[in-house]
Design an enzyme around this catalytic site. Structure first.
Site, PDB file in Angstrom:
ATOM      1  N   SER A 554       0.844  -1.191   0.000  1.00 35.19           N
ATOM      2  CA  SER A 554       0.000   0.000   0.000  1.00 35.19           C
ATOM      3  C   SER A 554       0.890   1.255   0.000  1.00 35.19           C
ATOM      4  O   SER A 554       1.706   1.415  -0.897  1.00 35.19           O
ATOM      5  CB  SER A 554      -0.948  -0.040   1.200  1.00 35.19           C
ATOM      6  OG  SER A 554      -2.002   0.879   1.048  1.00 35.19           O
ATOM      7  N   ASP A 646      -8.481  -5.300  -5.546  1.00 34.82           N
ATOM      8  CA  ASP A 646      -8.089  -4.151  -4.733  1.00 34.82           C
ATOM      9  C   ASP A 646      -8.616  -2.916  -5.438  1.00 34.82           C
ATOM     10  O   ASP A 646      -8.058  -2.480  -6.441  1.00 34.82           O
ATOM     11  CB  ASP A 646      -6.567  -4.087  -4.596  1.00 34.82           C
ATOM     12  CG  ASP A 646      -6.110  -2.922  -3.725  1.00 34.82           C
ATOM     13  OD1 ASP A 646      -6.972  -2.158  -3.245  1.00 34.82           O
ATOM     14  OD2 ASP A 646      -4.898  -2.775  -3.528  1.00 34.82           O
ATOM     15  N   HIS A 678      -7.021  -6.095  -1.272  1.00 32.42           N
ATOM     16  CA  HIS A 678      -5.870  -5.333  -0.785  1.00 32.42           C
ATOM     17  C   HIS A 678      -4.987  -6.223   0.088  1.00 32.42           C
ATOM     18  O   HIS A 678      -3.839  -5.891   0.359  1.00 32.42           O
ATOM     19  CB  HIS A 678      -6.371  -4.120   0.003  1.00 32.42           C
ATOM     20  CG  HIS A 678      -5.363  -3.027   0.142  1.00 32.42           C
ATOM     21  ND1 HIS A 678      -4.875  -2.308  -0.924  1.00 32.42           N
ATOM     22  CD2 HIS A 678      -4.743  -2.511   1.238  1.00 32.42           C
ATOM     23  CE1 HIS A 678      -4.016  -1.401  -0.507  1.00 32.42           C
ATOM     24  NE2 HIS A 678      -3.902  -1.503   0.802  1.00 32.42           N
TER      25      HIS A 678
END
Length: 702
Positions: A554, A646, A678
């Site tokens: 991320s 995601d 994710h």
């Protein structure tokens, strides 16, 4: 980013009064594990049990809890319920043995346990383990809460999104089409298409049955979420002590308004009159997770000031029903709270606080607003339940997954007493890597906490490769967390030092430290990573400074892409490269691309300053630090991992980064998951993720 709860459950219908059927052929039970050479591997990790929800009996003597075990061949897991005497003296008693999975235990009384199994709410007489179905929720069940008097239940169920009439007519006769037509934003969120939204329903209990047919939709005929996606669960609503009111969390927005705002509120629903009152009106940020005092005179919740800032400080807000006054009990406290509980006499509020690298419980005095620390240790407390002078907490560290611990409310015995031993048999065979906290100076003379995790086979006469861990969020603390994706002990077991800094943007170190990252992604936070790496290479002689890699997901993967473009002409390293290999998971690569591909647009607006076409100093600085602008400087092997579902950072970001590396002639690898989010949640996918992770760095650093 924040957190996620996975419920492994499918529908099961049991005859009332019958003992549960034992489907032993399909049950996933606790495995027998032998650990070779004391090394903690991904395979060992996936043989550990995972603690789920838990509930302490009304008399405080027993705790019921769920544990999930996994079967790698079946590529799934299922949860079973266990019962333990808090006083100890005997092993836990297994209450269920089915292939369906049980979750959300709630005590009806000291002898009767309610829980969810698929779409059913089931009751069990714990002494005999006799079961009866209380209700079947046809539209699906996500969780439930019982009123204090045991006469009502609020449960979560989903409602299908209705297409507007002008679009519905286009689908006439096309029952097999997969096409989606949208005319508004927030048509997808995190990891799901928005085809349904959750509501809470109130139903009465009569003679052991829940009157679902006459259940009341507390939200009414409005397309709003309660609980809020994607994180919310049963913590987002609560009964008043007299059972006459339900307080709940809701962001009463849809579409574009929803995608631009974090302004949720606390609503109080009067069961008798059907009237609803907004008690947090005028507070513009997140308001969530209301908890009534035991006397019903006040209600506390977690509250943020700013609209559009998802990582704002979570204040402890209390509302007085008699005066209508709202009081912030953290006004002079520089840390946020979560998991609020009232003491039995309502004299204090206890809450979990992200505090300087660990999650601890603090107490807030209602009368004089004094604050005291209740727990202290190298651990993270995720939540707790108070019963008299003690509380039971779910606790983890970098060296063990969640177990239940017992603490005293008065703060004595701050280390707590371990109650459960779900994974003791396995972990007793493992040589965990030692964890050390180090406070080091940053480039601007601030103090930064860096966790150093040693290799499992550490020998002071040898040198080892090291990995810099770049935290996601971006506003997430590098705490004593346990994860099946980023697991420091797996890295240790693979023979690596781990350098894990709490760089700028990490909460738990004061509001200013956390806020400093917004609008400055390529600034001090990146220098913090470089400082931590250089400090470790200079001060821990067993780290081979020429064999250091970096990894992250991320925002952590954005960090990898950015560092890849600034990994040259570094003093003190033989070839001018601080890092010799990178791995980026689900990261932002092109900010202009990210700005228009994400779904929670308040995030872009707050942290980047707005969309790229809004010309101001903050956006100019933010977009100038997009990693794709520095690809011409890339010179280091890069492994890219990304997942199709995601929707926060879409898969094209990872594909673009990988393609850029290959076009530049960089040694690169691309791992793509068409069915993950994710996170990587499926057991076999996770095992592939870890094997790829270890192979990538072993090949290039060993």
């Amino acid at each position: 980013m924040k957190k996620i709860t996975i419920l492994f459950a499918v529908a099961l219908v049991l005859a009332a009064g019958c003992k549960q059927k034992h489907e032993t052929a399909d049950v996933i039970g606790k495995p027998e594990v032998t650990v070779d050479n004391g090394r903690f591997t991904p395979e060992v990790m996936w043989n550990l049990g995972k603690m789920g929800e838990y509930a302490v009996s009304p008399d405080g003597s027993r705790v019921a809890y769920a544990v999930t075990y996994y079967d790698m061949e079946k590529n799934k897991g299922n949860a079973e319920l266990y019962l333990l005497n808090i006083a100890g003296g005997e092993p836990a008693n297994r209450l269920t043995t089915t292939s369906q999975g049980e979750y959300n235990p709630v005590w009806l009384d000291d002898n009767t346990l309610l829980f969810a199994r698929g779409n059913d709410i089931v009751s069990m007489q714990v002494a005999s383990q006799q079961e009866a179905v209380v209700a079947t929720i046809e539209n699906g069940l996500e969780g439930f809460k019982l009123s204090p008097d045991g006469k009502q239940i609020v449960y979560i169920s989903d409602i299908a999104v209705k297409r507007p009439e002008n679009l519905e007519k286009l689908y006439a006769g096309l029952d097999q089409t997969t096409g989606r037509i949208n005319e508004d934003l927030m048509y997808r969120h995190w990891d799901n298409w928005v085809d349904e939204y959750p509501h809470i329903y109130l139903a009465s209990m009569q003679e052991g049955k829940l009157d679902v047919a006459n259940a009341v939709d507390v939200i009414g005929d409005m397309p709003y979420e309660c609980p809020m996606r994607p994180w919310g669960g049963v913590e987002q609503f609560n009964f008043s002590p007299d059972g006459n009111q339900v307080a709940y969390t809701c962001r009463k927005k849809t579409g574009k308004d929803y995608s631009l705002s974090t302004n949720s509120d606390i609503y109080v629903y009067n069961i008798q009159s059907g009237e609803t009152v907004n008690i947090s009106e005028g507070i513009l940020g997140y308001d969530q997770n209301p908890v009534f005092s035991h006397d019903g005179k006040r209600i506390a919740w977690e509250s943020m000031v700013h609209d559009g800032y998802e990582s704002d400080k979570l204040r402890l807000m209390v509302y007085d029903f008699a005066t209508g006054e709202r009081t912030d009990y953290t006004a002079d406290f520089d840390y946020g709270v979560s998991g609020i509980n009232w003491t039995d006499d309502d004299s204090e509020l206890l809450a979990v606080v992200m505090y300087r690298g660990t999650n601890e419980v603090f107490a807030f005095n209602v009368a004089d607003k004094s604050i005291r620390q209740v727990t202290q240790g190298i651990h993270d407390i995720h939540g707790f339940s108070i019963h008299g002078n003690t509380f039971v907490a779910s606790q983890v560290s970098m060296q063990y997954p969640a177990e239940l611990f017992c603490y005293n409310v008065d703060g004595t015995a701050q280390q707590g007493t371990q109650l459960t031993n779900i994974n003791t048999e396995v972990l007793s065979q493992v040589r965990m890597g030692k964890t050390e906290p180090h406070w080091i100076k940053t480039v601007d003379n601030q103090e930064m906490l860096v966790w150093i995790i040693y290799p499992y086979d550490y020998d002071s006469t040898k040198t080892y490769p090291a990995l810099l861990f770049c935290e996601g969020g971006p506003q997430s603390m590098v705490s004593q967390f346990w994860s099946t994706r980023w697991n420091f002990e797996v890295m240790s077991g693979a023979g690596y030092f781990v350098i894990a800094p709490n760089r700028r943007g990490c909460p738990g170190f004061g509001t200013a430290w956390c806020e400093e990252i917004s609008g400055d992604y390529g600034g001090l936070c990146m220098k913090d990573y470089m400082t931590a790496t250089d400090w470790a290479a200079d001060n821990i002689k067993q780290i081979d400074r020429e064999r250091i890699g970096a990894c992250g997901a991320s925002f952590g993967a954005y960090s990898i892409y950015w560092l890849a473009g600034h990994n040259y002409d570094v003093k003190g390293y033989s070839d001018g490269r601080r890092f010799k290999a990178f791995l980026a998971h689900n990261g932002m690569f092109n900010f202009e691309q990210q700005c228009l591909e994400t779904e929670e647009y308040w995030f872009t607006n707050w942290d980047l300053g707005g969309p790229y076409w809004e010309k101001n100093a903050k956006t100019a600085h933010s977009y100038a630090n997009s990693p794709h602008l520095f690809v011409d400087k890339w010179n280091t092997p890069l492994c890219v991992v990304h997942s199709e579902f995601d929707f926060r950072i879409v898969a094209s970001q990872g594909m673009a980064a990988y393609n850029a590396a290959k076009l530049r002639g960089i040694d690169a690898r691309y791992l793509y998951f068409p069915d993950e989010t994710h996170w990587v949640l499926r057991p076999q996918n996770s095992l592939l993720w870890h094997r790829n992770f270890i192979d990538w760095f072993d090949t290039r650093l060993k």
